[in-house]
Motif scaffolding. Structure first.
Motif, short mmCIF file in Angstrom:
data_model
loop_
_atom_site.label_atom_id
_atom_site.label_comp_id
_atom_site.label_asym_id
_atom_site.label_seq_id
_atom_site.Cartn_x
_atom_site.Cartn_y
_atom_site.Cartn_z
N PHE A 32 0.79 -1.27 0.05
CA PHE A 32 -0.07 -0.07 0.06
C PHE A 32 1.05 1.31 -0.02
O PHE A 32 1.72 1.50 0.97
N ASP A 33 0.67 2.26 -0.93
CA ASP A 33 1.32 3.51 -0.89
C ASP A 33 -0.22 4.34 -0.46
O ASP A 33 -1.08 4.52 -1.12
N PHE A 34 0.23 5.06 0.63
CA PHE A 34 -0.74 6.16 1.06
C PHE A 34 0.09 7.16 1.86
O PHE A 34 1.08 7.29 2.16
N SER A 35 -0.66 8.26 1.92
CA SER A 35 -0.08 9.54 2.52
C SER A 35 -1.06 10.15 3.58
O SER A 35 -2.32 10.23 3.50
N ILE A 36 -0.50 10.22 4.81
CA ILE A 36 -1.33 10.98 5.86
C ILE A 36 -0.72 12.21 6.50
O ILE A 36 0.58 12.45 6.25
N ALA A 37 -1.56 12.98 6.88
CA ALA A 37 -1.11 14.35 7.64
C ALA A 37 -0.29 14.06 8.67
O ALA A 37 -0.37 12.95 9.37
N LEU A 38 0.71 14.78 9.05
CA LEU A 38 1.70 14.51 10.24
C LEU A 38 1.70 15.59 11.01
O LEU A 38 1.57 16.74 10.80
N VAL A 39 1.33 15.30 12.22
CA VAL A 39 1.07 16.11 13.49
C VAL A 39 2.46 16.40 14.06
O VAL A 39 3.18 15.86 14.61
N ASP A 40 2.90 17.67 13.64
CA ASP A 40 4.45 17.89 13.71
C ASP A 40 4.62 18.92 15.00
O ASP A 40 5.71 19.12 15.40
N GLU A 41 3.70 18.91 15.84
CA GLU A 41 3.85 19.66 17.17
C GLU A 41 4.57 18.93 18.03
O GLU A 41 4.24 17.68 18.20
N GLN A 42 5.70 19.37 18.59
CA GLN A 42 6.58 18.49 19.73
C GLN A 42 7.21 19.39 20.63
O GLN A 42 7.83 20.48 20.05
N ARG A 43 7.11 19.08 21.71
CA ARG A 43 7.97 19.83 22.94
C ARG A 43 9.17 19.14 23.35
O ARG A 43 9.16 17.79 23.75
N VAL A 44 10.28 19.62 23.37
CA VAL A 44 11.68 19.14 23.53
C VAL A 44 12.49 19.83 24.78
O VAL A 44 12.30 21.10 24.49
N LEU A 45 12.77 18.88 25.65
CA LEU A 45 14.02 19.47 26.47
C LEU A 45 15.17 18.60 26.13
O LEU A 45 15.24 17.40 26.38
N ASP A 46 16.39 19.33 25.63
CA ASP A 46 17.39 18.53 25.26
C ASP A 46 18.82 19.17 25.99
O ASP A 46 19.84 18.99 25.46
N THR A 47 18.36 19.93 27.13
CA THR A 47 19.31 20.41 27.89
C THR A 47 19.69 19.13 29.04
O THR A 47 19.09 18.98 29.75
N PRO A 48 21.06 18.38 29.09
CA PRO A 48 21.15 17.37 29.86
C PRO A 48 21.10 17.69 31.16
O PRO A 48 21.86 18.77 31.67
N LEU A 49 20.65 16.66 31.92
CA LEU A 49 20.74 16.84 33.72
C LEU A 49 21.32 15.60 34.08
O LEU A 49 21.32 14.72 33.40
N THR A 50 22.24 15.83 35.14
CA THR A 50 22.64 14.62 35.72
C THR A 50 22.48 14.41 37.43
O THR A 50 21.96 15.38 37.88
N ALA A 51 22.66 13.28 37.72
CA ALA A 51 22.42 12.83 39.11
C ALA A 51 23.31 11.86 39.40
O ALA A 51 23.81 10.87 38.59
N THR A 52 24.02 11.78 40.77
CA THR A 52 24.97 10.90 41.04
C THR A 52 24.56 10.43 42.27
O THR A 52 24.04 10.77 43.25
N ASP A 53 24.73 8.89 42.22
CA ASP A 53 24.42 8.22 43.60
C ASP A 53 25.11 6.82 43.48
O ASP A 53 25.53 6.38 42.44
N GLN A 54 25.52 6.25 44.56
CA GLN A 54 26.30 5.08 44.55
C GLN A 54 27.80 5.02 43.47
O GLN A 54 28.06 4.13 42.94
N ASP A 55 28.21 6.29 43.49
CA ASP A 55 29.49 6.66 42.75
C ASP A 55 28.93 6.51 41.26
O ASP A 55 30.09 6.45 40.41
N ILE A 56 27.93 6.61 40.90
CA ILE A 56 27.39 6.26 39.45
C ILE A 56 26.60 7.53 39.03
O ILE A 56 25.54 7.88 39.65
N THR A 57 26.99 8.13 37.96
CA THR A 57 26.49 9.44 37.47
C THR A 57 25.53 9.04 36.11
O THR A 57 25.81 8.18 35.39
N VAL A 58 24.39 9.26 36.42
CA VAL A 58 23.29 9.10 35.16
C VAL A 58 22.93 10.40 34.74
O VAL A 58 22.75 11.33 35.30
#
Length: 314
Positions: free
Chosen positions: A184-210
């Motif tokens: 099947f070849d078909f075309s649909i409208a794309l809902v292109d709204e998107q909210r993005v957080l791309d500033t990294p955040l870090t947290a450390t516990d048990q000497d492991i940084t996530v």
């Protein structure tokens, strides 16, 4: 080959089980209540089997398509499904990876067959509903208001007469169906709204940084990417998340796609939740890191901790 172009906000008259699936999926329920989603209703028949595209929806995170398979009329099938379901962007040829799906036998009214019946009863039907969700988050859809798609479906059925005489270990041997693929070849409208957080955040516990690397919220889905250096690189690691807002726990969680980014172990978490209109605070807590060894579930290293991230998605 069937070609069809669809607009946004089509009023859909879908079968009962598809309606139930949409109501169960918080993200699809949210977009359906806004009048989004596309009724399709195009069919192709090969060797007595028919595939009918019923419904589709696409935003920046995911694309969901639903189709019905009709087998040979009045043949009781114990399974009627698809083992090929390739979806591509037509002009670039890029494949949209499969994320998750479901299939169920249905009756002539679109109701699920065999639900609530005794386990001694083998459900049968000559129709089934297939719903497949594909991952659009890694596909470049920038600048597009429509998606031109190419879908290939491979169909098989297992008649009751075969199923009751063949041991389960020979399950694949009793599959039957058309050799060719439904396309099947078909075309649909794309809902292109998107909210993005791309500033990294870090947290450390048990000497492991996530690190919380990215959060993306589309009308039907929320995605989070978390990365860390594996405590033991020989093992396959995953982090156990708890995602909440001021409204409570975010629904539709449980999906995770692990991947490596250099030396980093990363988890891409999927929440099928309609959170696009939520503008308040979020909290992600990683409560445990689990490393799986060569023994699978019986060979685990577990590290408990509390890696907490508080944020607002712009």
């Amino acid at each position: 080959m069937v070609v069809l172009t669809l607009g946004i906000g089509v009023v859909i008259a879908m079968n009962t089980l598809l309606q139930q699936y949409i109501q169960h999926d918080a993200g699809l329920r949210a977009i359906y209540e806004q009048g989004l989603g596309h009724e399709i209703g195009i069919s192709q028949t090969i060797d007595g089997y028919t595939v009918t595209l019923e419904w589709a929806y696409a935003d920046g995170n995911r694309l969901t398509v639903a189709y019905i398979i009709d087998g040979h009329p009045d043949t009781p099938y114990t399974d009627l499904s698809s083992d090929v379901y390739r979806l591509r962007v037509r002009d670039t040829g890029q494949e949209i990876p499969f994320l998750q799906g479901m299939s169920a036998l249905i009756d002539e009214n679109g109701e699920g067959v065999g639900w609530g019946e005794s386990g001694d009863v083998i459900p049968t039907s000559d129709r089934s509903l297939i719903i497949r969700t594909h991952d659009l988050s890694i596909v470049d859809v920038s600048g597009r208001s429509n998606l031109e798609l190419h879908l290939e479906v491979g169909v098989y059925g297992i008649p009751l007469t075969q199923r009751t005489h063949i041991p389960l270990e020979q399950y694949d041997a009793v599959k039957e169906g058309p050799e060719g693929l439904f396309t099947f070849d078909f075309s649909i409208a794309l809902v292109d709204e998107q909210r993005v957080l791309d500033t990294p955040l870090t947290a450390t516990d048990q000497d492991i940084t996530v690190s919380l690397r990215r959060v993306s919220v589309s009308p039907s889905q929320t995605r989070l990417v978390v990365c860390f250096v594996a405590p033991d690189p020989v093992r396959q690691w995953t982090a156990i998340p708890s995602l909440t807002t001021t409204q409570g726990e975010v629904p539709g969680g449980g999906g995770v796609q692990p991947f490596m980014d250099g030396d980093l172990t990363c988890n891409d978490y999927t929440y099928f939740a309609g959170m696009f209109d939520y503008k308040g605070k979020w909290q992600l807590e990683i409560t445990e890191l689990i490393g799986f060894g060569s023994g699978g579930g019986n060979d685990q290293q577990r590290i408990s901790g509390s890696w907490v991230f508080e944020f607002v998605v712009p």
